[in-house]
Write a protein that holds these residues in place. Structure first.
Motif, PDB file in Angstrom:
ATOM      1  N   ALA A   1       0.828  -1.193   0.000  1.00 37.13           N
ATOM      2  CA  ALA A   1       0.000   0.000   0.000  1.00 37.13           C
ATOM      3  C   ALA A   1       0.863   1.244   0.000  1.00 37.13           C
ATOM      4  O   ALA A   1       1.746   1.401   0.839  1.00 37.13           O
ATOM      5  CB  ALA A   1      -0.917  -0.005   1.215  1.00 37.13           C
ATOM      6  N   VAL A   2       0.604   2.095  -1.003  1.00 38.69           N
ATOM      7  CA  VAL A   2       1.354   3.344  -1.136  1.00 38.69           C
ATOM      8  C   VAL A   2       0.352   4.491  -1.049  1.00 38.69           C
ATOM      9  O   VAL A   2      -0.123   4.984  -2.064  1.00 38.69           O
ATOM     10  CB  VAL A   2       2.126   3.394  -2.476  1.00 38.69           C
ATOM     11  N   PRO A   3       0.009   4.889   0.151  1.00 41.72           N
ATOM     12  CA  PRO A   3      -1.090   5.839   0.316  1.00 41.72           C
ATOM     13  C   PRO A   3      -0.844   7.188  -0.369  1.00 41.72           C
ATOM     14  O   PRO A   3      -1.808   7.828  -0.776  1.00 41.72           O
ATOM     15  CB  PRO A   3      -1.211   6.004   1.833  1.00 41.72           C
ATOM     16  N   ALA A   4       0.388   7.590  -0.494  1.00 44.84           N
ATOM     17  CA  ALA A   4       0.633   8.907  -1.085  1.00 44.84           C
ATOM     18  C   ALA A   4       0.259   8.937  -2.564  1.00 44.84           C
ATOM     19  O   ALA A   4      -0.031  10.003  -3.114  1.00 44.84           O
ATOM     20  CB  ALA A   4       2.100   9.293  -0.915  1.00 44.84           C
ATOM     21  N   HIS A   5       0.260   7.767  -3.228  1.00 42.82           N
ATOM     22  CA  HIS A   5       0.093   7.778  -4.671  1.00 42.82           C
ATOM     23  C   HIS A   5      -0.980   6.818  -5.181  1.00 42.82           C
ATOM     24  O   HIS A   5      -1.060   6.539  -6.373  1.00 42.82           O
ATOM     25  CB  HIS A   5       1.444   7.501  -5.346  1.00 42.82           C
ATOM     26  N   ASP A   6      -1.789   6.286  -4.274  1.00 45.24           N
ATOM     27  CA  ASP A   6      -2.908   5.450  -4.685  1.00 45.24           C
ATOM     28  C   ASP A   6      -4.111   5.826  -3.838  1.00 45.24           C
ATOM     29  O   ASP A   6      -4.056   5.785  -2.603  1.00 45.24           O
ATOM     30  CB  ASP A   6      -2.577   3.966  -4.498  1.00 45.24           C
ATOM     31  N   GLN A   7      -5.193   6.191  -4.481  1.00 42.12           N
ATOM     32  CA  GLN A   7      -6.335   6.750  -3.780  1.00 42.12           C
ATOM     33  C   GLN A   7      -6.948   5.772  -2.771  1.00 42.12           C
ATOM     34  O   GLN A   7      -7.320   6.151  -1.672  1.00 42.12           O
ATOM     35  CB  GLN A   7      -7.388   7.213  -4.800  1.00 42.12           C
ATOM     36  N   ARG A   8      -7.038   4.487  -3.164  1.00 40.90           N
ATOM     37  CA  ARG A   8      -7.640   3.520  -2.232  1.00 40.90           C
ATOM     38  C   ARG A   8      -6.785   3.371  -0.992  1.00 40.90           C
ATOM     39  O   ARG A   8      -7.282   3.335   0.136  1.00 40.90           O
ATOM     40  CB  ARG A   8      -7.801   2.167  -2.933  1.00 40.90           C
ATOM     41  N   ASP A   9      -5.464   3.261  -1.220  1.00 35.49           N
ATOM     42  CA  ASP A   9      -4.549   3.136  -0.086  1.00 35.49           C
ATOM     43  C   ASP A   9      -4.597   4.392   0.770  1.00 35.49           C
ATOM     44  O   ASP A   9      -4.490   4.336   2.000  1.00 35.49           O
ATOM     45  CB  ASP A   9      -3.121   2.905  -0.592  1.00 35.49           C
ATOM     46  N   PHE A  10      -4.758   5.538   0.112  1.00 30.98           N
ATOM     47  CA  PHE A  10      -4.828   6.808   0.835  1.00 30.98           C
ATOM     48  C   PHE A  10      -6.028   6.825   1.775  1.00 30.98           C
ATOM     49  O   PHE A  10      -5.914   7.164   2.957  1.00 30.98           O
ATOM     50  CB  PHE A  10      -4.919   7.959  -0.174  1.00 30.98           C
ATOM     51  N   GLU A  11      -7.185   6.430   1.232  1.00 29.49           N
ATOM     52  CA  GLU A  11      -8.396   6.402   2.064  1.00 29.49           C
ATOM     53  C   GLU A  11      -8.226   5.456   3.244  1.00 29.49           C
ATOM     54  O   GLU A  11      -8.631   5.752   4.364  1.00 29.49           O
ATOM     55  CB  GLU A  11      -9.605   5.968   1.220  1.00 29.49           C
ATOM     56  N   PHE A  12      -7.603   4.317   2.947  1.00 26.22           N
ATOM     57  CA  PHE A  12      -7.399   3.322   4.009  1.00 26.22           C
ATOM     58  C   PHE A  12      -6.472   3.889   5.087  1.00 26.22           C
ATOM     59  O   PHE A  12      -6.743   3.776   6.285  1.00 26.22           O
ATOM     60  CB  PHE A  12      -6.801   2.049   3.395  1.00 26.22           C
ATOM     61  N   ALA A  13      -5.396   4.530   4.655  1.00 24.84           N
ATOM     62  CA  ALA A  13      -4.428   5.103   5.596  1.00 24.84           C
ATOM     63  C   ALA A  13      -5.096   6.166   6.454  1.00 24.84           C
ATOM     64  O   ALA A  13      -4.862   6.259   7.668  1.00 24.84           O
ATOM     65  CB  ALA A  13      -3.249   5.685   4.832  1.00 24.84           C
ATOM     66  N   LYS A  14      -5.914   7.005   5.838  1.00 25.23           N
ATOM     67  CA  LYS A  14      -6.598   8.063   6.595  1.00 25.23           C
ATOM     68  C   LYS A  14      -7.562   7.457   7.620  1.00 25.23           C
ATOM     69  O   LYS A  14      -7.634   7.912   8.762  1.00 25.23           O
ATOM     70  CB  LYS A  14      -7.370   8.979   5.632  1.00 25.23           C
ATOM     71  N   THR A  15      -8.299   6.414   7.183  1.00 23.58           N
ATOM     72  CA  THR A  15      -9.274   5.796   8.076  1.00 23.58           C
ATOM     73  C   THR A  15      -8.595   5.199   9.311  1.00 23.58           C
ATOM     74  O   THR A  15      -9.108   5.291  10.425  1.00 23.58           O
ATOM     75  CB  THR A  15     -10.052   4.696   7.337  1.00 23.58           C
ATOM     76  N   PHE A  16      -7.426   4.575   9.104  1.00 24.81           N
ATOM     77  CA  PHE A  16      -6.782   3.860  10.208  1.00 24.81           C
ATOM     78  C   PHE A  16      -5.523   4.547  10.700  1.00 24.81           C
ATOM     79  O   PHE A  16      -4.725   3.964  11.420  1.00 24.81           O
ATOM     80  CB  PHE A  16      -6.502   2.414   9.792  1.00 24.81           C
ATOM     81  N   ASN A  17      -5.335   5.791  10.255  1.00 20.83           N
ATOM     82  CA  ASN A  17      -4.240   6.577  10.782  1.00 20.83           C
ATOM     83  C   ASN A  17      -2.871   5.939  10.542  1.00 20.83           C
ATOM     84  O   ASN A  17      -2.048   5.842  11.443  1.00 20.83           O
ATOM     85  CB  ASN A  17      -4.462   6.789  12.285  1.00 20.83           C
ATOM     86  N   LEU A  18      -2.668   5.489   9.318  1.00 16.99           N
ATOM     87  CA  LEU A  18      -1.399   4.856   8.960  1.00 16.99           C
ATOM     88  C   LEU A  18      -0.500   5.892   8.282  1.00 16.99           C
ATOM     89  O   LEU A  18      -1.001   6.863   7.708  1.00 16.99           O
ATOM     90  CB  LEU A  18      -1.665   3.673   8.020  1.00 16.99           C
ATOM     91  N   PRO A  19       0.817   5.705   8.353  1.00 18.70           N
ATOM     92  CA  PRO A  19       1.733   6.724   7.809  1.00 18.70           C
ATOM     93  C   PRO A  19       1.657   6.859   6.292  1.00 18.70           C
ATOM     94  O   PRO A  19       1.325   5.905   5.593  1.00 18.70           O
ATOM     95  CB  PRO A  19       3.113   6.234   8.247  1.00 18.70           C
ATOM     96  N   ILE A  20       1.961   8.056   5.826  1.00 14.98           N
ATOM     97  CA  ILE A  20       1.965   8.357   4.399  1.00 14.98           C
ATOM     98  C   ILE A  20       3.349   8.869   4.037  1.00 14.98           C
ATOM     99  O   ILE A  20       3.888   9.745   4.712  1.00 14.98           O
ATOM    100  CB  ILE A  20       0.897   9.425   4.079  1.00 14.98           C
ATOM    101  N   GLN A  21       3.925   8.304   2.978  1.00 12.53           N
ATOM    102  CA  GLN A  21       5.283   8.685   2.575  1.00 12.53           C
ATOM    103  C   GLN A  21       5.257   9.097   1.104  1.00 12.53           C
ATOM    104  O   GLN A  21       4.943   8.300   0.228  1.00 12.53           O
ATOM    105  CB  GLN A  21       6.225   7.485   2.771  1.00 12.53           C
ATOM    106  N   VAL A  22       5.604  10.378   0.841  1.00 12.40           N
ATOM    107  CA  VAL A  22       5.622  10.863  -0.540  1.00 12.40           C
ATOM    108  C   VAL A  22       6.910  10.411  -1.223  1.00 12.40           C
ATOM    109  O   VAL A  22       8.003  10.567  -0.664  1.00 12.40           O
ATOM    110  CB  VAL A  22       5.528  12.401  -0.559  1.00 12.40           C
ATOM    111  N   VAL A  23       6.785   9.812  -2.415  1.00  3.88           N
ATOM    112  CA  VAL A  23       7.989   9.434  -3.171  1.00  3.88           C
ATOM    113  C   VAL A  23       7.996  10.005  -4.585  1.00  3.88           C
ATOM    114  O   VAL A  23       8.954   9.818  -5.325  1.00  3.88           O
ATOM    115  CB  VAL A  23       8.179   7.893  -3.227  1.00  3.88           C
ATOM    116  N   VAL A  24       6.904  10.668  -4.985  1.00  2.00           N
ATOM    117  CA  VAL A  24       6.901  11.371  -6.284  1.00  2.00           C
ATOM    118  C   VAL A  24       6.552  12.823  -5.999  1.00  2.00           C
ATOM    119  O   VAL A  24       5.502  13.103  -5.412  1.00  2.00           O
ATOM    120  CB  VAL A  24       5.864  10.778  -7.257  1.00  2.00           C
TER     121      VAL A  24
END
Length: 865
Positions: free
Chosen positions: A339-362
RNA sequence: GCUGCUGUAGCCCAAUUGGAAGAGGUGCUGGUCUUAGAAACCAGAGGUUGUGGGUUCAAAUCCCACCAGCAGUACCA
């Protein structure tokens, strides 16, 4: 004039004559070019509906035109005769499926014959006949030999009441069985599959060869195959278990901050820690219970549970948590994602819901992203950051861009490899039903799966069978049938009791038609290669994916087995529109009750017979539940086949939906009556041999009336030929027939040989559309042979040359009138005529002309200040 | 939500692919015929081409945005 147009009489008469003379049999002459016209064969449900009539009429016109153009036409018909309705009839009414099916076939065959469809009936096939399914079984054994038929455990739709597996399309949108109404369960069962995925790439790339197919059908197949390119990446869990994921964005690996597994993933149990076990189990149970619809419902909040375990990101050795969530599907890729929340919308929503870290790579060039403040994933372009060896590389899928560089790095370091993934799954062909092709294998306790020897084919369906509808597969209960010695070692063994999906039967029937009565082979390759591919296939859009994809797969497979030399079965495809009926709806009612059958409604005063409420009128696809159907029988009885055919062809272009309208049917009947009178009148007056003049002898000697008529005749030939050959614009072709008929009615030269030419041409051009009336009229003119064996008319370009045209005079793009000019005038002459014309003078007067546009044969436009 | 198709006379549909908005049918109105009606034949009316903008000498047609209807698809990593 005594005789009146009586379709009932002449249609039956000519149908008999044609059948006796065999004029629709496929010719053998090899010097003629071949043409294979095919309609999708029907399921023998009982009687024809209007959709069938439309489908077969379209194909019939195409076949008839090609015959007249000198092709040797193969135009066959058959029956897709295995399937559940027959078995249900047995359960509900106690009729044996075979009896029910053959009765239906007899009735529908008779109806087809009444329509005057030019089939080569000598090639008729029924997929439920042992002569046919013997070869279906033979093809299955070829798949088995090639290693493309195999058994595996699969999750299937299980109906707990009827105790049987159901196909996906037999489960409604609420996850209930269409028959028992029971909530369908997902169950793991051992099932037979065909390895269509081996052909995924060919099925995709060969779509390019099908330029005679509608784009949308190709697009639907493309989406169904669902190719994505990327990489598989080898993760490990903290405990050392391998965990492979598929990703199209391996370049964003450095931004992976967690992993998600499908709830059904086999590793979930191992990964779940004691503290998380209850939650995980509960989530899994919940997911299993949810229907596909629930799981994919719109705008659903992301849900999931942490397993308690971690994985190691292979590119940077970071420890990342492993979750399960139902947005990851077991059926796609490996059932696990990074899961790459910074660059995939589904992963982003999941990360926000469960308070998981987000790492920008682009990082995009203009507005730098901040993982703290971003409100949506960023899937776009930019430069790679925080990505070790990829830092500074341009993000993208091109050569030397991030995806490419990342895959090379993964491969060089043994952490992943380039990978193509398809959405297409292997084809589950097992059915626990009676009325289908028995899968010809035997299960031996010592030899395993043993194919039934070819000489013993077909494995026949037993006739005496209990079809009460409850319990396991009817065949499985029939011990006398299942218990057989192993063909290989002779020890007691059991037959396979699954039958095949009926889509198998229809995946090769077009090949059998090329050699339908061969008792030695599935088909003779020389014959199949001669007549294949189908030049024009016509059928409903509902088969855009399944039937057409399966048939393409079978064709490619049989080619690879050396039986065929073609890649694609269907050269051109026409998907005809639905037939819609006048429908009455009560907007105050809900569900199925809102449809009021038209036979209960007075068209002049549409009210609900129960409540008296006013009804809405609309057109909807004909169906039993809406009570808006028109029975082909009734139309044939009232007006005859020719009227029905003409109406259906005329009312709408073939690929568009068609609104059934009784008034328009009347209109076609009137037209046929007009043609009847026109030709009969001529037949009574005509000189004993009314042969048309040859083109060489005409033109100069013709009167103006004759010239005009000749122009109309040859214009009709040109237009209709174009309409029937290219876009299949039968609606405009019929309109041209009407124009020609009108021109003949109005003609001032009814004793001229040109008039005789016109009458004959009208009949020839109309013959494919209305085969009976044209044949009758042809004979009333005492012309030799069948009209259907005449050559298609060709037009004389000289007849289409006109002397004078109307030149449109425009000023500033506005039409001001026309002037007659010579058709041969040059551009300069046209401009001169236009300038001198009184029209131009009036509108231009003393204004300065800035520009003059001259379109030869059309107009002159003056641009003035 | 995304993708695709469709939108022209009361209705079904044409329009040489950028060149006079109308081929054909249906419906409507009137006429001929008939004692009357039906059938048949003849004549006629009917338009802001879904809306707004753009390109062009010229747009139903090409481009952009929007509206409506239909179809397909839907967490595809």
């Amino acid at each position: 004039m005594e005789s009146r147009y009586n379709p009932a009489e002449i249609e039956e008469k000519w149908q008999q004559v044609w059948a006796e003379q065999g004029i629709d049999d496929t010719p053998e002459e090899q010097n003629k070019p071949k043409f294979y016209a095919l309609s999708m064969f029907p399921y023998p449900s009982g009687s024809l509906h209007m959709g069938h009539v439309r489908n077969y009429t379209i194909t019939d016109v195409i076949a008839r035109v090609r015959r007249m153009q000198g092709y040797r036409v193969l135009h066959p018909m058959g029956w897709d005769a295995f399937g559940l309705p027959a078995e249900n009839a047995a359960i509900d009414r106690g009729v044996h499926p075979a009896k029910w099916t053959y009765q239906n076939i007899a009735q529908m065959r008779a109806e087809l014959k009444r329509l005057g469809l030019s089939y080569d009936w000598k090639r008729e096939v029924a997929t439920c006949s042992p002569d046919y399914y013997r070869w279906t079984q033979w093809i299955f054994l070829e798949f088995l030999k090639a290693g493309l038929a195999y058994q595996k455990e699969a999750a299937v739709n299980w109906d707990p009441v009827d105790q049987t597996v159901l196909a996906n399309e037999q489960v409604d949108s609420e996850g209930r069985s269409w028959r028992s109404g029971a909530k369908v369960e997902r169950r793991l069962l051992r099932q037979w599959f065909l390895k269509i995925t081996d052909y995924a790439e060919q099925l995709l790339t060969d779509l390019e060869k099908l330029d005679g197919w509608p784009d949308r059908v190709k697009l639907m197949q493309e989406n169904w195959i669902g190719k994505s390119t990327g990489a598989e990446v080898y993760f490990q869990t903290e405990m050392g278990d391998a965990l492979t994921v598929f990703t199209t964005r391996p370049d964003t690996l450095w931004g992976a901050t967690f992993m998600v597994l499908s709830p059904e993933h086999p590793l979930v149990e191992t990964l779940t820690t004691a503290e998380q076990a209850d939650q995980i189990k509960a989530y899994q149970a919940e997911a299993a219970d949810k229907s596909e619809i629930d799981r994919t419902a719109e705008e659903r909040e992301k849900t999931g549970v942490w397993t308690g375990s971690y994985a190691i990101n292979p590119v940077n050795d970071q420890k990342i948590p492993i979750w399960i969530a139902d947005y990851v599907l077991m059926g796609y890729g490996t059932g696990a994602i990074m899961a790459v929340p910074a660059h995939d919308q589904r992963d982003f929503e999941f990360a926000k819901t469960f308070n998981l870290p987000i790492q920008v790579v682009v990082q995009p060039a203009d507005q730098p992203l901040d993982s703290e403040t971003m409100t949506a994933a960023y899937p776009g372009d930019g430069a790679m950051v925080n990505s070790g060896p990829l830092n500074g590389v341009t993000a993208g899928k091109g050569a030397n861009q991030s995806v490419d560089v990342a895959i090379n790095w993964l491969e060089a370091n043994g952490k992943g490899k380039r990978m193509v993934n398809y959405r297409l799954r292997d084809w589950l062909i097992s059915r626990q039903r009676y009325w289908g092709v028995p899968i010809p294998v035997i299960h031996c306790p010592s030899c395993g799966i043993v194919p039934v020897p070819e000489v013993e084919l077909p494995v026949r369906l037993p006739e005496e069978v209990d079809l009460s509808g409850r319990g396991a597969s009817p065949l499985a209960k029939l011990e006398s049938w299942t218990n057989v010695p192993c063909p290989s070692c002779g020890t007691p063994a059991t037959r396979e009791t699954d039958t095949m999906d009926t889509f198998i039967d229809s995946s090769w029937y077009f090949l059998r038609f090329t050699d339908a009565t061969n008792e030695q082979q599935v088909f003779n390759s020389a014959k199949a290669n001669d007549l294949m591919p189908v030049d024009q296939y016509v059928g409903g859009i509902e088969h855009a994916i399944l039937h057409l994809l399966y048939s393409r797969f079978f064709t490619k497979f049989l080619r690879d087995r050396g039986l065929l030399s073609i890649d694609e079965p269907f050269q051109r495809l026409l998907t005809q529109g639905m037939v819609q009926g006048l429908t009455y709806m009560n907007p105050n009612k809900g569900g199925k009750d809102k449809w009021i059958p038209s036979n209960l409604v007075d068209p002049a005063n549409p009210i609900d017979p129960q409540t008296g409420e006013p009804l809405e009128r609309l057109y909807a696809t004909m169906s039993k539940s809406k009570g808006n159907g028109v029975a082909p029988e009734d139309v044939l009885t009232k007006y005859g086949a020719d009227t029905a055919r003409m109406f259906i062809l005329f009312k709408a272009p073939p690929e568009k939906d068609l609104e059934w309208d009784d008034a328009d049917v009347e209109g076609q009947f009137r037209f046929l009556n007009r043609v009847w009178r026109l030709v009969m009148e001529f037949a009574e007056r005509q000189p004993s041999s009314g042969t048309a003049p040859s083109p060489a002898s005409v033109n100069n000697s013709l009167t103006n009336a004759e010239k005009d008529l000749r122009y109309a005749i040859h214009y009709a030939i040109q237009q209709i030929t174009e309409d029937v050959e290219e876009g299949y614009q039968f609606n405009t072709a019929v309109s041209e027939l009407m124009k020609l008929s009108n021109a003949l009615t109005d003609a001032k030269c009814k004793d001229s040989p040109i008039y005789a030419e016109g009458i004959e041409t009208l009949l020839r051009l109309m013959a494919p559309f209305a085969p009976h009336i044209t044949e009758e009229l042809w004979h009333s003119l005492a012309r030799p042979g069948s009209i259907h064996q005449q050559a298609w008319s060709t037009y004389d370009p000289a007849a289409l040359v006109v002397d004078e045209i109307s030149l449109v005079i425009q000023v500033n793009g506005k039409t001001r009138g026309t002037i007659p000019v010579s058709a041969q005038a040059s551009k300069a002459e046209l401009e001169a005529y236009a300038r001198e014309s009184e029209l131009a003078q009036r509108y231009i007067a003393d204004k300065a002309i800035k520009k003059v546009i001259v379109v030869p044969g059309k107009l002159v436009n003056f641009v003035v200040a």
